[in-house]
Design a protein around this motif. Structure first.
Motif, mmCIF file in Angstrom:
data_model
loop_
_atom_site.group_PDB
_atom_site.id
_atom_site.type_symbol
_atom_site.label_atom_id
_atom_site.label_comp_id
_atom_site.label_asym_id
_atom_site.label_seq_id
_atom_site.Cartn_x
_atom_site.Cartn_y
_atom_site.Cartn_z
ATOM 1 N N ARG A 90 -65.757 34.042 -19.373
ATOM 2 C CA ARG A 90 -67.040 33.613 -18.818
ATOM 3 C C ARG A 90 -67.385 34.299 -17.501
ATOM 4 N N VAL A 91 -66.413 34.972 -16.897
ATOM 5 C CA VAL A 91 -66.639 35.647 -15.621
ATOM 6 C C VAL A 91 -67.060 37.089 -15.888
ATOM 7 N N THR A 92 -68.206 37.478 -15.327
ATOM 8 C CA THR A 92 -68.785 38.794 -15.612
ATOM 9 C C THR A 92 -69.198 39.478 -14.328
ATOM 10 N N ILE A 93 -68.946 40.772 -14.229
ATOM 11 C CA ILE A 93 -69.383 41.558 -13.074
ATOM 12 C C ILE A 93 -70.817 42.035 -13.303
ATOM 13 N N VAL A 94 -71.680 41.741 -12.348
ATOM 14 C CA VAL A 94 -73.020 42.313 -12.319
ATOM 15 C C VAL A 94 -73.249 42.826 -10.899
ATOM 16 N N HIS A 95 -73.235 44.129 -10.737
ATOM 17 C CA HIS A 95 -73.481 44.695 -9.410
ATOM 18 C C HIS A 95 -74.927 44.459 -9.000
ATOM 19 N N ASN A 96 -75.132 44.239 -7.706
ATOM 20 C CA ASN A 96 -76.498 44.195 -7.202
ATOM 21 C C ASN A 96 -77.190 45.524 -7.487
ATOM 22 N N ALA A 97 -78.506 45.498 -7.439
ATOM 23 C CA ALA A 97 -79.281 46.702 -7.737
ATOM 24 C C ALA A 97 -80.583 46.658 -6.951
ATOM 25 N N VAL A 98 -81.283 47.774 -6.923
ATOM 26 C CA VAL A 98 -82.576 47.837 -6.238
ATOM 27 C C VAL A 98 -83.580 48.552 -7.138
ATOM 28 N N PRO A 99 -84.872 48.321 -6.893
ATOM 29 C CA PRO A 99 -85.891 48.959 -7.736
ATOM 30 C C PRO A 99 -85.861 50.476 -7.620
ATOM 31 N N CYS A 100 -86.542 51.114 -8.554
ATOM 32 C CA CYS A 100 -86.581 52.569 -8.592
ATOM 33 C C CYS A 100 -87.210 53.114 -7.311
ATOM 34 N N ILE A 101 -86.475 53.995 -6.653
ATOM 35 C CA ILE A 101 -86.931 54.621 -5.416
ATOM 36 C C ILE A 101 -86.858 56.127 -5.602
ATOM 37 N N GLY A 102 -87.949 56.803 -5.329
ATOM 38 C CA GLY A 102 -87.869 58.259 -5.419
ATOM 39 C C GLY A 102 -89.180 58.889 -5.875
ATOM 40 N N PRO A 103 -89.217 60.213 -5.845
ATOM 41 C CA PRO A 103 -88.126 61.060 -5.346
ATOM 42 C C PRO A 103 -87.960 60.939 -3.836
ATOM 43 N N VAL A 104 -86.732 61.146 -3.358
ATOM 44 C CA VAL A 104 -86.460 61.005 -1.932
ATOM 45 C C VAL A 104 -86.896 62.256 -1.209
ATOM 46 N N ARG A 105 -87.005 62.116 0.120
ATOM 47 C CA ARG A 105 -87.363 63.265 0.939
ATOM 48 C C ARG A 105 -86.318 64.358 0.779
ATOM 49 N N GLY A 106 -86.742 65.576 0.590
ATOM 50 C CA GLY A 106 -85.833 66.657 0.267
ATOM 51 C C GLY A 106 -84.898 67.058 1.384
ATOM 52 N N SER A 107 -85.319 66.934 2.641
ATOM 53 C CA SER A 107 -84.487 67.397 3.747
ATOM 54 C C SER A 107 -84.540 66.405 4.887
ATOM 55 N N ARG A 108 -83.397 66.225 5.565
ATOM 56 C CA ARG A 108 -83.339 65.370 6.746
ATOM 57 C C ARG A 108 -82.909 66.201 7.968
ATOM 58 N N GLU A 109 -83.374 67.416 8.031
ATOM 59 C CA GLU A 109 -83.002 68.289 9.141
ATOM 60 C C GLU A 109 -83.777 67.864 10.385
ATOM 61 N N THR A 110 -83.149 67.097 11.261
ATOM 62 C CA THR A 110 -83.751 66.676 12.519
ATOM 63 C C THR A 110 -82.819 67.065 13.656
ATOM 64 N N MET A 111 -83.367 67.174 14.845
ATOM 65 C CA MET A 111 -82.569 67.530 16.005
ATOM 66 C C MET A 111 -81.555 66.442 16.331
ATOM 67 N N VAL A 112 -81.944 65.196 16.111
ATOM 68 C CA VAL A 112 -81.085 64.060 16.448
ATOM 69 C C VAL A 112 -80.807 63.263 15.178
ATOM 70 N N PRO A 113 -79.561 63.172 14.726
ATOM 71 C CA PRO A 113 -79.255 62.364 13.533
ATOM 72 C C PRO A 113 -79.692 60.912 13.714
ATOM 73 N N GLN A 114 -80.333 60.384 12.684
ATOM 74 C CA GLN A 114 -80.862 59.019 12.735
ATOM 75 C C GLN A 114 -79.875 58.062 12.059
ATOM 76 N N LEU A 115 -79.343 57.126 12.824
ATOM 77 C CA LEU A 115 -78.399 56.129 12.324
ATOM 78 C C LEU A 115 -79.106 54.785 12.201
ATOM 79 N N VAL A 116 -78.636 53.963 11.268
ATOM 80 C CA VAL A 116 -79.257 52.651 11.093
ATOM 81 C C VAL A 116 -78.191 51.624 10.725
ATOM 82 N N PHE A 117 -78.306 50.451 11.337
ATOM 83 C CA PHE A 117 -77.514 49.273 10.988
ATOM 84 C C PHE A 117 -78.499 48.209 10.532
ATOM 85 N N ILE A 118 -78.268 47.620 9.351
ATOM 86 C CA ILE A 118 -79.172 46.602 8.818
ATOM 87 C C ILE A 118 -78.354 45.381 8.433
ATOM 88 N N GLY A 119 -78.617 44.266 9.075
ATOM 89 C CA GLY A 119 -77.881 43.042 8.800
ATOM 90 C C GLY A 119 -78.008 42.088 9.971
#
Length: 408
Positions: free
Chosen positions: A208-237
């Motif tokens: 009766r125990v089943t694994i179902v991973h969380n998921a998110v809706p279809c996202i894309g296409p993503v931005r092709g390049s993240r070439e920035t002078m300053v790397p962008q970091l993010v913490f969410i929570g």
């Protein structure tokens, strides 16, 4: 939303008080007729019990909103009623004391919704989302009530700290929790580690125990390049020590010789954390954004290079999957079910919890090796497309719901 849910439950029948004799009659009818009134998902109405409803804060609410939206858009069988057993107030850190008295009212209303829906024959399944502590007690009552009314139940465990909570219960308390969970027709967990735990420690039926991973809706296409002078970091929570935020700020304080900028998105005591950032000398590079709606979170992730989530314990954070969908590199810890979706040195780095040295080293590598973080991001995006989309998750849920109804 609450008014809409109430209309869905009552339909064209005028609301009336639920009396004790109504409950007794339904229980007697259920014993004569067997399991719930529905034999398939086609005409089934599923009551989803989730704290704060589908639009509340936190990953659990976001996941529910995601799967209900995709379910409706694809015209899958069945319909849903969302039951909020707590109201918008989730915990003492984010609520005023005067609002706490409303939580029992919301919880009793959820029970009445289920009873009234059974009386009117408008419920076929209860999908219960469970965390830890008070959430377990509330959901135990919902499970027992549903089974008393012969309504099939699917449990869905999200709690990051459930194992710690369960181990602190007396033997009688552990028995009661395990007994309640065994009443469910199916029990969903987020990964392989919690599956083993609930089978081996809590004693649930492996079938009766089943694994179902969380998921998110279809996202894309993503931005092709993240070439920035300053790397962008993010913490969410939520901004609490359990999320590893203290270790993160200490690690970044050691990397002031590198270019970086950090956004912190989430509820919590912002003033206290701003003071910590000031004491560590990183206040000029850290932006505290507060809680943000889902669209704003995705907008930030679309232009971020690295997601940082060095939590002490977790279930399976939605934000990690959202970051992978946006092709962000991930630095996290191998706790909960995270290691089921983040592969070390392939889609990101997994560092030991509370290990500031390892966290500093992992961040430094991705700051100084843009090719590596791009490779991690691309691999994470591929992993998302392969197995973490909402379609795949809802295909699993549809099968689980149908099986639970069949089991009765």
């Amino acid at each position: 939303m609450e008014r809409a849910s109430r209309r869905q439950v009552s339909g064209k029948v005028a609301p009336r008080a639920v009396r004790a004799q109504d409950v007794r009659r339904i229980v007697e009818d259920s014993k004569r007729t067997g399991a719930g009134a529905f034999s398939s998902l086609d005409a089934c109405r599923i009551h989803v019990v989730v704290p704060a409803g589908r639009l509340g804060p936190g990953g659990m609410c976001r996941m529910v909103d995601y799967y209900l939206t995709e379910w409706t858009e694809r015209h899958r069988p069945g319909s849903f009623v969302v039951c909020d057993p707590t109201g918008q107030t989730l915990d003492l850190r984010r609520s005023s004391w005067w609002r706490l008295w409303r939580q029992p009212i919301h919880f009793c209303r959820t029970l009445v919704q289920i009873i009234f829906a059974r009386i009117t024959g408008r419920i076929g399944l209860v999908h219960v989302h469970i965390s830890e502590r008070g959430s377990v007690l509330r959901k135990m009552i919902v499970i027992y009530l549903s089974r008393l009314l012969r309504i099939p139940v699917v449990g869905h465990m999200h709690g990051a700290s459930f194992a710690e909570f369960y181990s602190q219960l007396p033997t009688t308390g552990q028995w009661l929790v395990a007994h309640a969970f065994r009443q469910t027709q199916r029990f969903i967990v987020l990964g392989s580690a919690p599956k083993a735990y609930f089978i081996d420690t809590v004693g649930l039926d492996p079938n009766r125990v089943t694994i179902v991973h969380n998921a998110v809706p279809c996202i894309g296409p993503v931005r092709g390049s993240r070439e920035t002078m300053v790397p962008q970091l993010v913490f969410i929570g939520i901004m609490i020590e359990r999320k590893g935020l203290l270790e993160l700020l200490n690690a970044l304080a050691r990397l002031l010789h590198r270019p970086w900028a950090l956004k912190i998105i989430g509820d919590g005591n912002a003033a206290a954390w701003q003071q910590i950032a000031h004491d560590l000398g990183v206040q000029d590079r850290v932006e505290f954004c507060g809680w943000q709606h889902t669209a704003a979170v995705h907008a930030v992730l679309a232009f971020s290079d690295i997601l940082l989530l060095p939590s002490h314990n977790e279930g399976l954070p939605m934000v990690i999957i959202e970051a992978m969908a946006h092709a962000c590199a991930v630095i996290a810890t191998p706790v909960g079910s995270i290691k089921d979706v983040v592969e070390h040195n392939v889609t990101g780095f997994l560092v030991p919890p509370r290990d500031i040295n390892a966290l500093t080293e992992a961040i430094d590598r991705l700051l100084t090796e843009p090719g590596l973080r791009h490779r991690f991001g691309a691999a994470g995006r591929s992993r998302y497309l392969e197995s973490l989309t909402m379609k795949r998750m809802n295909d699993q849920l549809e099968s689980i719901f149908a099986d639970a109804i069949h089991r009765g």
